[in-house]
Design an enzyme around this catalytic site. Structure first.
Site, PDB file in Angstrom:
ATOM      1  N   ASP A   2      40.362  31.985  43.250  1.00 22.36           N
ATOM      2  CA  ASP A   2      39.358  31.938  42.185  1.00 22.36           C
ATOM      3  C   ASP A   2      37.963  32.292  42.729  1.00 22.36           C
ATOM      4  O   ASP A   2      37.670  32.059  43.902  1.00 22.36           O
ATOM      5  CB  ASP A   2      39.343  30.523  41.585  1.00 22.36           C
ATOM      6  CG  ASP A   2      38.692  30.496  40.221  1.00 22.36           C
ATOM      7  OD1 ASP A   2      38.544  31.581  39.600  1.00 22.36           O
ATOM      8  OD2 ASP A   2      38.308  29.402  39.770  1.00 22.36           O
ATOM      9  N   HIS A  19      37.044  41.582  42.260  1.00 19.45           N
ATOM     10  CA  HIS A  19      38.508  41.648  42.369  1.00 19.45           C
ATOM     11  C   HIS A  19      38.914  42.575  43.525  1.00 19.45           C
ATOM     12  O   HIS A  19      39.851  42.279  44.256  1.00 19.45           O
ATOM     13  CB  HIS A  19      39.117  42.135  41.056  1.00 19.45           C
ATOM     14  CG  HIS A  19      38.959  41.150  39.925  1.00 19.45           C
ATOM     15  ND1 HIS A  19      39.264  39.813  40.055  1.00 19.45           N
ATOM     16  CD2 HIS A  19      38.521  41.300  38.639  1.00 19.45           C
ATOM     17  CE1 HIS A  19      39.034  39.185  38.906  1.00 19.45           C
ATOM     18  NE2 HIS A  19      38.575  40.071  38.041  1.00 19.45           N
ATOM     19  N   LEU A 114      57.508  35.466  57.247  1.00 14.63           N
ATOM     20  CA  LEU A 114      56.768  34.878  56.129  1.00 14.63           C
ATOM     21  C   LEU A 114      57.411  35.289  54.810  1.00 14.63           C
ATOM     22  O   LEU A 114      57.720  36.470  54.602  1.00 14.63           O
ATOM     23  CB  LEU A 114      55.306  35.363  56.145  1.00 14.63           C
ATOM     24  CG  LEU A 114      54.456  34.970  54.933  1.00 14.63           C
ATOM     25  CD1 LEU A 114      54.199  33.467  54.894  1.00 14.63           C
ATOM     26  CD2 LEU A 114      53.118  35.710  54.922  1.00 14.63           C
TER      27      LEU A 114
HETATM   28  C1  FPP Z   1      40.365  34.692  39.587  1.00 13.13           C
HETATM   29  O1  FPP Z   1      38.982  34.914  39.762  1.00 13.13           O
HETATM   30  C2  FPP Z   1      41.096  35.840  40.113  1.00 13.13           C
HETATM   31  C3  FPP Z   1      41.966  36.600  39.393  1.00 13.13           C
HETATM   32  C4  FPP Z   1      42.301  36.338  37.980  1.00 13.13           C
HETATM   33  C5  FPP Z   1      42.615  37.774  39.990  1.00 13.13           C
HETATM   34  C6  FPP Z   1      43.029  37.620  41.418  1.00 13.13           C
HETATM   35  C7  FPP Z   1      43.364  38.953  41.928  1.00 13.13           C
HETATM   36  C8  FPP Z   1      43.104  39.412  43.187  1.00 13.13           C
HETATM   37  C9  FPP Z   1      42.545  38.570  44.254  1.00 13.13           C
HETATM   38  C10 FPP Z   1      43.363  40.809  43.568  1.00 13.13           C
HETATM   39  C11 FPP Z   1      44.731  41.365  43.333  1.00 13.13           C
HETATM   40  C12 FPP Z   1      45.820  40.607  43.948  1.00 13.13           C
HETATM   41  C13 FPP Z   1      46.736  41.099  44.805  1.00 13.13           C
HETATM   42  C14 FPP Z   1      47.909  40.262  45.141  1.00 13.13           C
HETATM   43  C15 FPP Z   1      46.622  42.397  45.454  1.00 13.13           C
HETATM   44  P1  FPP Z   1      38.045  34.950  38.481  1.00 13.13           P
HETATM   45  O2  FPP Z   1      37.979  36.351  38.002  1.00 13.13           O
HETATM   46  O3  FPP Z   1      38.528  33.959  37.467  1.00 13.13           O
HETATM   47  O4  FPP Z   1      36.682  34.498  39.067  1.00 13.13           O
HETATM   48  P2  FPP Z   1      35.554  33.658  38.301  1.00 13.13           P
HETATM   49  O5  FPP Z   1      36.095  32.272  38.088  1.00 13.13           O
HETATM   50  O6  FPP Z   1      34.418  33.659  39.270  1.00 13.13           O
HETATM   51  O7  FPP Z   1      35.245  34.378  37.029  1.00 13.13           O
END
Ligand code: FPP
Length: 233
Positions: A2, A19, A114
């Site tokens: 997050d 992201h 893993l």
């Molecule tokens: C939450 O942060 C994150 C996500 C919904 C997406 C996570 C995806 C990645 C880390 C990249 C792709 C993954 C792989 C496996 C290659 P948020 O957007 O909710 O952050 P915020 O709370 O600050 O808005």
């Protein structure tokens, strides 16, 4: 994982940038788990609730996932990582389903160092409902007796029966909630919340969370005295 959006907007960039940086940390943490001898890692990449985000962000995340998967398989094989995935995977766009299936097939190695589990279109409540449906089907067909359903046998109907329950759940981004993540499996998992946003969660921050975990005493309902005695006796 997050905090991608907040990390980017705090720096005056769009959420997409967060992201993209977040995806880079996935590689680093996976490699570090291999180096440390951690055998199971589950990443919460996209929840059932994340479908409610603006469509351009959802599309961007799916493309980022596919882009990343395309580059991932060789590195995974080099590190002896086997990829699996959990969630309502048939809701992913077909191009993402195809790429995911390809990497899962390619990394189907017999003795992985893993086991990496990607949670995609994943919801903990949905996982339990799916498990209930599967076991109910078995009861209807006569393969399972209702009296045989208990915590241990029901566990086999969850998405990853071969994965042990997690020892530690790390939540980046400082929010104190579990957000529908592995609700059954985390019953006795140690929770570590760090204020570090996922895009800056590198190896040092990862070690700090592991050190935090190492100081915990896991009692599983027993007393401190019992645990001390079990260790010494
Ligand atoms: C939450 O942060 C994150 C996500 C919904 C997406 C996570 C995806 C990645 C880390 C990249 C792709 C993954 C792989 C496996 C290659 P948020 O957007 O909710 O952050 P915020 O709370 O600050 O808005």
């Amino acid at each position: 994982m997050d905090g991608n959006g907040r990390w980017a907007t705090e720096r005056g960039f769009g959420r997409t940038w967060g992201h993209r940086e977040g995806a880079k940390r996935v590689d680093e943490i996976v490699t570090e788990c291999c180096r440390l001898g951690i055998s199971y890692l589950t990443l919460y990449a996209f929840s059932t609730e994340n479908w409610n985000r603006p469509s351009h962000e959802v599309t961007m995340l799916m493309r980022l996932l596919v882009h990343h998967l395309k580059a991932m398989d060789k590195k995974l094989l080099r590190n002896k990582v086997r990829l699996v995935a959990q969630g309502t995977l048939n809701q992913l766009p077909p191009y993402a389903q195809r790429e995911l299936a390809r990497v899962i097939r390619t990394t189907e190695i017999p003795e992985p160092k893993l086991n990496l589990n990607l949670s995609l279109s994943y919801g903990g409540r949905q996982e339990i409902v799916d498990g209930v449906r599967r076991v109910a089907q078995k009861v209807l067909s006569g393969d399972v007796k209702i009296s045989d359903i208990n915590e241990s046998t029901f566990r086999e109907y969850l998405y990853q029966p071969l994965f042990p329950d997690p020892d530690i759940l790390i939540r980046t981004g400082g929010e104190y909630r579990v957000s529908n993540f592995m609700l059954w499996e985390i019953a006795y998992t140690e929770l570590v919340v760090t204020n570090v946003f996922w895009p800056e969660f590198g190896v040092t921050a990862f070690h700090e969370t592991l050190e935090n975990y190492a100081k915990r005493q896991r009692r599983y309902g027993k007393t401190n005295e019992q645990i001390v005695c079990e260790k010494q006796c």
